[in-house]
Design a protein around this motif. Sequence first.
Motif, PDB file in Angstrom:
ATOM      1  N   UNK A  60      72.382  77.017  59.735  1.00 18.68           N
ATOM      2  CA  UNK A  60      70.940  77.048  59.485  1.00 18.68           C
ATOM      3  C   UNK A  60      70.436  75.697  58.992  1.00 18.68           C
ATOM      4  N   UNK A  61      71.191  75.070  58.117  1.00 13.90           N
ATOM      5  CA  UNK A  61      70.791  73.753  57.609  1.00 13.90           C
ATOM      6  C   UNK A  61      70.736  72.729  58.732  1.00 13.90           C
ATOM      7  N   UNK A  62      71.749  72.724  59.581  1.00  9.09           N
ATOM      8  CA  UNK A  62      71.795  71.760  60.691  1.00  9.09           C
ATOM      9  C   UNK A  62      70.637  71.983  61.665  1.00  9.09           C
ATOM     10  N   UNK A  63      70.334  73.243  61.933  1.00 10.21           N
ATOM     11  CA  UNK A  63      69.275  73.564  62.895  1.00 10.21           C
ATOM     12  C   UNK A  63      67.888  73.245  62.350  1.00 10.21           C
ATOM     13  N   UNK A  64      67.741  73.300  61.043  1.00 10.83           N
ATOM     14  CA  UNK A  64      66.416  73.070  60.439  1.00 10.83           C
ATOM     15  C   UNK A  64      66.109  71.602  60.186  1.00 10.83           C
ATOM     16  N   UNK A  65      67.083  70.744  60.382  1.00 16.28           N
ATOM     17  CA  UNK A  65      66.841  69.305  60.203  1.00 16.28           C
ATOM     18  C   UNK A  65      65.925  68.806  61.307  1.00 16.28           C
ATOM     19  N   UNK A  66      65.196  67.749  61.011  1.00 20.72           N
ATOM     20  CA  UNK A  66      64.315  67.165  62.029  1.00 20.72           C
ATOM     21  C   UNK A  66      64.629  65.679  62.131  1.00 20.72           C
ATOM     22  N   UNK A  67      65.309  65.222  63.161  1.00 19.88           N
ATOM     23  CA  UNK A  67      65.791  66.003  64.306  1.00 19.88           C
ATOM     24  C   UNK A  67      66.993  66.865  63.922  1.00 19.88           C
ATOM     25  N   UNK A  68      67.313  67.802  64.806  1.00 23.46           N
ATOM     26  CA  UNK A  68      68.466  68.673  64.598  1.00 23.46           C
ATOM     27  C   UNK A  68      69.694  67.798  64.354  1.00 23.46           C
ATOM     28  N   UNK A  69      70.531  68.196  63.397  1.00 16.98           N
ATOM     29  CA  UNK A  69      71.731  67.431  63.050  1.00 16.98           C
ATOM     30  C   UNK A  69      72.811  67.684  64.102  1.00 16.98           C
ATOM     31  N   UNK A  70      72.809  66.852  65.144  1.00 16.67           N
ATOM     32  CA  UNK A  70      73.717  67.070  66.270  1.00 16.67           C
ATOM     33  C   UNK A  70      75.185  66.828  65.898  1.00 16.67           C
ATOM     34  N   UNK A  71      75.429  65.965  64.936  1.00 18.43           N
ATOM     35  CA  UNK A  71      76.816  65.757  64.495  1.00 18.43           C
ATOM     36  C   UNK A  71      77.345  67.034  63.858  1.00 18.43           C
ATOM     37  N   UNK A  72      76.558  67.630  62.986  1.00 13.18           N
ATOM     38  CA  UNK A  72      76.970  68.890  62.351  1.00 13.18           C
ATOM     39  C   UNK A  72      77.123  69.986  63.401  1.00 13.18           C
ATOM     40  N   UNK A  73      76.206  70.040  64.364  1.00  7.26           N
ATOM     41  CA  UNK A  73      76.283  71.063  65.416  1.00  7.26           C
ATOM     42  C   UNK A  73      77.603  70.924  66.172  1.00  7.26           C
ATOM     43  N   UNK A 122      70.047  66.274  73.252  1.00  3.74           N
ATOM     44  CA  UNK A 122      69.175  65.935  72.114  1.00  3.74           C
ATOM     45  C   UNK A 122      69.403  64.491  71.684  1.00  3.74           C
ATOM     46  N   UNK A 123      70.647  64.052  71.662  1.00  6.98           N
ATOM     47  CA  UNK A 123      70.933  62.658  71.303  1.00  6.98           C
ATOM     48  C   UNK A 123      70.296  61.700  72.303  1.00  6.98           C
ATOM     49  N   UNK A 124      70.374  62.016  73.578  1.00  9.34           N
ATOM     50  CA  UNK A 124      69.748  61.157  74.586  1.00  9.34           C
ATOM     51  C   UNK A 124      68.226  61.134  74.410  1.00  9.34           C
ATOM     52  N   UNK A 125      67.651  62.277  74.080  1.00 11.18           N
ATOM     53  CA  UNK A 125      66.205  62.369  73.914  1.00 11.18           C
ATOM     54  C   UNK A 125      65.708  61.575  72.708  1.00 11.18           C
ATOM     55  N   UNK A 126      66.448  61.575  71.629  1.00  6.79           N
ATOM     56  CA  UNK A 126      65.985  60.933  70.396  1.00  6.79           C
ATOM     57  C   UNK A 126      66.409  59.476  70.280  1.00  6.79           C
ATOM     58  N   UNK A 127      67.263  59.000  71.167  1.00  5.54           N
ATOM     59  CA  UNK A 127      67.732  57.618  71.111  1.00  5.54           C
ATOM     60  C   UNK A 127      66.636  56.680  71.606  1.00  5.54           C
TER      61      UNK A 127
END
Length: 141
Positions: A60-73, A122-127
Amino acid sequence: MTAALKWLSLLMGYACVAIGIFHIALGIDGIPDMGSDGATADSQTRFFGAIFLGYGLVWLRAARRDPVDTTAIRWLAGIFALGAFGRAVSIAVHGWPHWFQLVLTAIEVALPPVWFWLAAAEDRRTRTGPAAVPGGALPTH
């Protein structure tokens, strides 16, 4: 992709929290084909219920981060995949479990690649900036 990653990760988090609470509350009586004897098995089940609840909170914490915490995911998805590996070892050692455990195994095999794919998207989108271009520099012409 962002919405799918966030939605699937939130769903996983809430499901894990609910499953953890369920296992803490019911112990071995909540697990199909586990029986209802054994203080050790019940203690172990409730302990892992608490661990699973905590695991869900991290989702839940990883999903609620902005941006989503892709490393944690990625870490959480990898841990989930390890669960499928553990079930495979159990099948090899003890044979086939209750059918519901096989359904869980299929989910544990199928979902991690989806999270890895969504996290990469998501990483490609936010880079942004020079780091996004192979070689580290933007063309100047």
